[in-house]
Design a protein around this motif. Sequence first.
Motif, PDB file in Angstrom:
ATOM      1  N   ASN A 191       0.842  -1.189   0.000  1.00 50.26           N
ATOM      2  CA  ASN A 191       0.000   0.000   0.000  1.00 50.26           C
ATOM      3  C   ASN A 191       0.881   1.244   0.000  1.00 50.26           C
ATOM      4  O   ASN A 191       1.780   1.390   0.833  1.00 50.26           O
ATOM      5  CB  ASN A 191      -0.909   0.034   1.232  1.00 50.26           C
ATOM      6  N   SER A 192       0.626   2.118  -0.948  1.00 46.74           N
ATOM      7  CA  SER A 192       1.429   3.327  -1.122  1.00 46.74           C
ATOM      8  C   SER A 192       0.650   4.557  -0.642  1.00 46.74           C
ATOM      9  O   SER A 192      -0.537   4.712  -0.951  1.00 46.74           O
ATOM     10  CB  SER A 192       1.800   3.501  -2.602  1.00 46.74           C
ATOM     11  N   LYS A 193       1.338   5.421   0.082  1.00 48.89           N
ATOM     12  CA  LYS A 193       0.749   6.711   0.429  1.00 48.89           C
ATOM     13  C   LYS A 193       0.759   7.616  -0.802  1.00 48.89           C
ATOM     14  O   LYS A 193       1.564   7.444  -1.715  1.00 48.89           O
ATOM     15  CB  LYS A 193       1.552   7.377   1.545  1.00 48.89           C
ATOM     16  N   HIS A 194      -0.131   8.599  -0.796  1.00 50.67           N
ATOM     17  CA  HIS A 194      -0.092   9.604  -1.846  1.00 50.67           C
ATOM     18  C   HIS A 194       1.075  10.559  -1.595  1.00 50.67           C
ATOM     19  O   HIS A 194       1.408  10.851  -0.441  1.00 50.67           O
ATOM     20  CB  HIS A 194      -1.394  10.406  -1.873  1.00 50.67           C
ATOM     21  N   PRO A 195       1.705  11.041  -2.669  1.00 46.96           N
ATOM     22  CA  PRO A 195       2.755  12.050  -2.483  1.00 46.96           C
ATOM     23  C   PRO A 195       2.188  13.303  -1.828  1.00 46.96           C
ATOM     24  O   PRO A 195       1.060  13.720  -2.112  1.00 46.96           O
ATOM     25  CB  PRO A 195       3.230  12.338  -3.912  1.00 46.96           C
ATOM     26  N   ASP A 196       2.985  13.893  -0.939  1.00 41.01           N
ATOM     27  CA  ASP A 196       2.560  15.170  -0.354  1.00 41.01           C
ATOM     28  C   ASP A 196       3.463  16.315  -0.816  1.00 41.01           C
ATOM     29  O   ASP A 196       3.326  17.444  -0.356  1.00 41.01           O
ATOM     30  CB  ASP A 196       2.530  15.093   1.179  1.00 41.01           C
ATOM     31  N   VAL A 235       5.629  -6.431  -8.816  1.00 38.84           N
ATOM     32  CA  VAL A 235       5.346  -5.514  -7.712  1.00 38.84           C
ATOM     33  C   VAL A 235       4.028  -4.810  -8.006  1.00 38.84           C
ATOM     34  O   VAL A 235       3.862  -4.185  -9.062  1.00 38.84           O
ATOM     35  CB  VAL A 235       6.477  -4.489  -7.529  1.00 38.84           C
ATOM     36  N   ASN A 236       3.089  -4.940  -7.079  1.00 37.25           N
ATOM     37  CA  ASN A 236       1.764  -4.331  -7.217  1.00 37.25           C
ATOM     38  C   ASN A 236       1.578  -3.286  -6.130  1.00 37.25           C
ATOM     39  O   ASN A 236       1.581  -3.609  -4.938  1.00 37.25           O
ATOM     40  CB  ASN A 236       0.671  -5.396  -7.106  1.00 37.25           C
ATOM     41  N   ALA A 237       1.420  -2.025  -6.552  1.00 38.80           N
ATOM     42  CA  ALA A 237       1.214  -0.924  -5.609  1.00 38.80           C
ATOM     43  C   ALA A 237      -0.265  -0.555  -5.572  1.00 38.80           C
ATOM     44  O   ALA A 237      -0.950  -0.546  -6.606  1.00 38.80           O
ATOM     45  CB  ALA A 237       2.044   0.280  -6.015  1.00 38.80           C
ATOM     46  N   PHE A 238      -0.756  -0.236  -4.375  1.00 36.82           N
ATOM     47  CA  PHE A 238      -2.154   0.136  -4.177  1.00 36.82           C
ATOM     48  C   PHE A 238      -2.223   1.534  -3.572  1.00 36.82           C
ATOM     49  O   PHE A 238      -1.430   1.883  -2.693  1.00 36.82           O
ATOM     50  CB  PHE A 238      -2.855  -0.864  -3.248  1.00 36.82           C
ATOM     51  N   GLN A 255      -0.369   0.440  -9.594  1.00 40.68           N
ATOM     52  CA  GLN A 255       0.700   0.062 -10.518  1.00 40.68           C
ATOM     53  C   GLN A 255       0.966  -1.432 -10.464  1.00 40.68           C
ATOM     54  O   GLN A 255       0.896  -2.054  -9.403  1.00 40.68           O
ATOM     55  CB  GLN A 255       1.992   0.801 -10.171  1.00 40.68           C
ATOM     56  N   GLN A 256       1.251  -2.004 -11.621  1.00 42.48           N
ATOM     57  CA  GLN A 256       1.776  -3.368 -11.721  1.00 42.48           C
ATOM     58  C   GLN A 256       2.998  -3.310 -12.616  1.00 42.48           C
ATOM     59  O   GLN A 256       2.945  -2.829 -13.743  1.00 42.48           O
ATOM     60  CB  GLN A 256       0.754  -4.337 -12.301  1.00 42.48           C
ATOM     61  N   TYR A 298       3.870  -3.734 -17.488  1.00 45.77           N
ATOM     62  CA  TYR A 298       3.735  -2.454 -16.808  1.00 45.77           C
ATOM     63  C   TYR A 298       2.337  -1.876 -17.009  1.00 45.77           C
ATOM     64  O   TYR A 298       1.789  -1.892 -18.103  1.00 45.77           O
ATOM     65  CB  TYR A 298       4.756  -1.438 -17.331  1.00 45.77           C
ATOM     66  N   SER A 299       1.755  -1.362 -15.929  1.00 46.70           N
ATOM     67  CA  SER A 299       0.498  -0.609 -16.007  1.00 46.70           C
ATOM     68  C   SER A 299       0.447   0.347 -14.824  1.00 46.70           C
ATOM     69  O   SER A 299       1.031   0.081 -13.762  1.00 46.70           O
ATOM     70  CB  SER A 299      -0.721  -1.534 -15.998  1.00 46.70           C
TER      71      SER A 299
END
Length: 310
Positions: A191-196, A235-238, A255-256, A298-299
């Motif tokens: 799980n990825s945080k949103h950029p600040d 690597v799968n980011a959420f 992202q995948q 990639y997506s």
Amino acid sequence: MTHRLNRRAFVALTATVTAGCSGSDDTSDGGGGGNDPDFDSENESPTPSGSISVQQQSGQGTVILIESAQANVDYRLVIEYGSTTVRSEVISAGETFSGEVPLETPITESTSVEVRVVSPDDQVLDSTSVPYQIRAPGPELTADEAERIADSSFGLGDKVPTNRPWSFFDSWRDFPLTQAHNGWVVDVNWNSKHPDYKSDQLTWAEEAEQVQSVFAVYLFRGFYTSDYQISRVTVNAFLNSGYDTGGNPQWKQSQQISMDREAAEGIDWSNFVDLYREDVFDTETGDMSRLLDLVSEYSFTYYADPDEDR
């Protein structure tokens, strides 16, 4: 796909062939084959029959072990898996085949394998179907060990570093693992945080994409330089796309990105110590062509930060 095995190589390299014998004590010279049910007295030739014995298999998919195969007529061994067929040359009647059959096209995933004894005109004399469990070469990789590798990919010790991209890390989700004939297939879900914060030249979506991509490359380096035989890393980011009625984050895949062993073997990972360099991608323009040349899949989809008005 059909592979014809050289008779001599097939027997000499992979099996012990022994001449069969009846073991009968009957010394009478009466014609017609006595009480042998496989003997046709009118034509004075045996009714074709055979047998095959194969146990369930496991390995890297390069051989099939035959416990025993035989027939009272000349015969072949036929092995089928997926769209591949392997056929031996003719083995003489009365000979017993026992040993390994090499597979020119390896079995790449766990499947069912059919093994048959057939006459020269392809009459099936006996057959069996057995499961083949693919085992990755080298030491066994567990989910706990995969998480340890993921942590160590970023130099993670007793605390999470605050530098990029760890400042965008929220949590690991899981580490699904499967085995392939050439190594472990690893999925890393996080799980990825949103950029600040972001570069003035980038949009919020481009900033998130770069952060997730850098995170993935760190993980690629960690797994492909580990002590484990790795076939593929995905690597799968959420990202949090909003909240449910209970206030819980709604994580959606953003992202995948995947890298195969073949691509990884062509990389000098010591050159990736500092991943924010132009040989990976341009942090000013967001150009990721160099990185995308290295990956097999990639997506990316961006979900706006539900906590910010952007």
